[in-house]
Design an enzyme around this catalytic site. Structure first.
Site, PDB file in Angstrom:
ATOM      1  N   TYR A 164       0.871  -1.225  -0.006  1.00 59.53           N
ATOM      2  CA  TYR A 164       0.133   0.127  -0.025  1.00 59.53           C
ATOM      3  C   TYR A 164       1.039   1.372  -0.122  1.00 59.53           C
ATOM      4  CZ  TYR A 164      -3.057   3.868   1.593  1.00 59.53           C
ATOM      5  OH  TYR A 164      -3.827   4.838   1.320  1.00 59.53           O
TER       6      TYR A 164
ATOM      7  N   ASP B 127      -8.240  -3.692  -1.204  1.00 61.38           N
ATOM      8  CA  ASP B 127      -9.510  -2.968  -1.772  1.00 61.38           C
ATOM      9  C   ASP B 127      -9.065  -1.496  -2.400  1.00 61.38           C
ATOM     10  OD1 ASP B 127      -9.504  -0.609   0.909  1.00 61.38           O
ATOM     11  OD2 ASP B 127      -8.746  -2.608   1.224  1.00 61.38           O
TER      12      ASP B 127
ATOM     13  N   LYS C 296     -11.177  -9.210   5.516  1.00 62.25           N
ATOM     14  CA  LYS C 296     -11.796  -7.898   5.855  1.00 62.25           C
ATOM     15  C   LYS C 296     -12.335  -7.531   4.409  1.00 62.25           C
ATOM     16  CE  LYS C 296     -10.617  -3.322   7.134  1.00 62.25           C
ATOM     17  NZ  LYS C 296      -9.681  -2.258   7.086  1.00 62.25           N
TER      18      LYS C 296
END
Length: 522
Positions: A267, A302, A374
């Site tokens: 990320y 995500d 998640k």
């Protein structure tokens, strides 16, 4: 109850995917094991007990590591030079040493012989004590869960608090828990990822979030402990171990009994332009600390779907999940601490979008049956129409229920319009409660037919993931990241922030935290 497969995935293809992820990830692990960073060295001194900041707010740990770095670099590790100076020059503690080092009154050397042995002994004792605190916090969590109780339902309901002021965050977090949240995430202030120091103390000003500090962690954990006892279920606390200070924040989380930390392997590289080498070195150390602390990590797949198309790029999510799994296992994290991320981000105007979401979510569930996945709500295609947004969130909650996700982040119908009001949160929680109460058992009943749309789509995404992993193995993961494979962001290995804080370990490199965490000692 044992996991019952609901997709007809070819076991050989699944095994090949994992084997390729190991092959792709191992060269990066080798780099992480042969390099150190200023943030790893600072985290080690934090575990050794160094805290506090100078009058300008710069942490003493930064001042001390900077002084060592100026004299001898960090390739040898800072622990031996620091504890040699502490022992030989009669400083009372690490803070006093840092204060004198900041004024230029101390010069550091790499000790040898008996002096080196003595410095290493002192450093090991200090860091071991810090890790004993981390161990005690883990035992404390386990005891509280046993005494107070866990939430009865899965997925856990995960809700965000982010006012910028820790003293406003606390009552909001407690209210959210009373309204049904099982996990409270305190969003970090915008841009903290790019700070090469961790602010000190309780903070009252942040930008779209609250600064991650040791004191803020302590205050929020204590408040949620009160609420946990009040409600009769343990409320978990989440923050962010990412950015330039990833290892330090991981250490502070372990010392203050946080329960989950956002800690994705890529990320910071992709979305904060932090140097890939810096990130991979830091994330291995931080995950070792999380493993020791019993902290569930949340990964950030995500985010890829907010920049890339969620259908065309679905296989990149699977590839990232497999890589995150390999990196986590290599660092000692078991499946039960591996909160792999994915999201409900397909364009709702696309025909069969809901069926595609089901296929992607079920693929993740089948590939990682023991991981607390998640599941993230729609954001990219929220238009400002709150009625449509509320419906989309309901569909998102339904997918989470039907596919047995582990952690469900509450979606807000005002996403992309305003920072949600408390009333928006209450409505969102009503949506979640209705779906979970009405459909909580659907994971048991939902078995898509072999060869049908959902089964075929899941197998297609898995095969595309294998093809991409084969290419990554041929080209190298660092090159794949540089070419924009994930989230369409191109991040070369020799670019990005923080590269100047990376050094290759010298032959005599010594770091007691690395030594203990690698060897399982202490």
């Amino acid at each position: 109850m044992a996991h019952q497969p609901r997709l007809r995935l070819d076991a050989d293809v699944v095994a090949r995917a994992r084997g390729l992820a190991r092959r792709a990830g191992q060269p990066v692990v080798d780099i992480a094991r042969s390099h150190t960073t200023v943030s790893v060295e600072r985290a080690t001194l934090r575990l050794a007990g160094l805290a506090g900041a100078d009058p300008d707010g710069i942490p003493w740990v930064n001042r001390l590591v900077d002084a060592v770095r100026e004299d001898v670099g960090v390739a040898h590790g800072v622990a031996a030079p620091v504890f040699h100076a502490l022992a030989s020059e009669g400083h009372s503690d690490l803070v006093a040493l840092a204060q004198k080092a900041a004024s230029g009154a101390v010069r550091f050397t790499v000790p040898d012989g008996r002096a080196d042995a003595e410095a290493r002994k002192l450093a090991r004792a200090a860091v071991s004590h810090g890790l004993e605190v981390v161990d005690a916090k883990r035992v404390e969590r386990e005891r509280m869960v046993a005494e107070i109780g866990d939430p009865q339902q899965r997925p856990w309901i995960y809700l965000i608090v982010a006012t910028g002021d820790i003293y406003e965050d606390i009552p909001q977090a407690q209210a959210a828990a009373r309204a049904g949240a099982d996990v409270i995430a305190v969003i970090r202030s915008t841009g903290q990822s790019l700070l090469d120091y961790v602010p000190e103390g309780a903070t009252r000003e942040g930008f779209a979030g609250t600064y991650a500090t040791g004191e803020n962690f302590r205050l929020m954990r204590a408040a949620l402990d009160e609420t946990s006892r009040e409600l009769g279920r343990y409320i978990r606390l989440t923050n962010y171990a990412s950015g330039l200070c990833m290892p330090e924040i991981a250490a502070l989380a372990g010392l203050n009994r946080l329960d989950m930390m956002l800690n994705d392997s890529m990320y910071g590289i992709l979305f904060r332009d932090i140097n890939p080498i810096r990130t991979f070195v830091d994330q291995r150390f931080s995950r070792q600390v999380h493993s020791r602390a019993g902290i569930i990590i949340n990964t950030g797949e995500d985010n890829y779907l907010t920049t890339a198309d969620a259908v065309e790029a679905a296989h990149t999510v699977t590839v990232s999940q497999l890589l995150n799994e390999f990196f986590a296992h290599e660092a000692g994290l078991p499946d039960e601490l591996l909160g792999l991320g994915h999201a409900f981000e397909i364009n709702p105007d696309l025909p069969d979008s809901f069926r595609l979401e089901l296929a992607h979510a079920l693929l993740a569930r089948e590939l990682f049956p023991d991981a607390p996945l998640k599941w993230m709500p729609p954001t990219k295609h929220m238009t400002g129409d709150v009625f449509r947004g509320y419906l989309l969130d309901g569909f998102f909650n339904l997918v989470g229920s039907m596919t047995g996700q582990g952690i469900l982040l509450v979606g807000m119908m005002t996403e992309a319009v305003v920072t949600p009001w408390l009333s928006d949160r209450d409505l969102a929680l009503q949506n979640v409660r209705y779906v979970l109460n009405a459909c909580g058992g659907l994971a048991e009943d939902f078995h898509p037919p072999a060869g049908g749309f959902i089964d075929s789509r899941a197998n297609l995404v898995l095969c595309e993931a294998v093809e991409l992993l084969e290419k990554i193995c041929d080209d190298g993961l660092l090159q794949a990241i540089g070419e924009g494979t994930f989230g369409i962001m191109k991040r070369p290995a020799d670019g990005g922030r923080g590269l100047d804080g990376v050094e290759k370990r010298a032959g005599d490199y010594f770091n007691p935290a690395v030594e203990i965490l690698d060897g399982g000692e202490g």
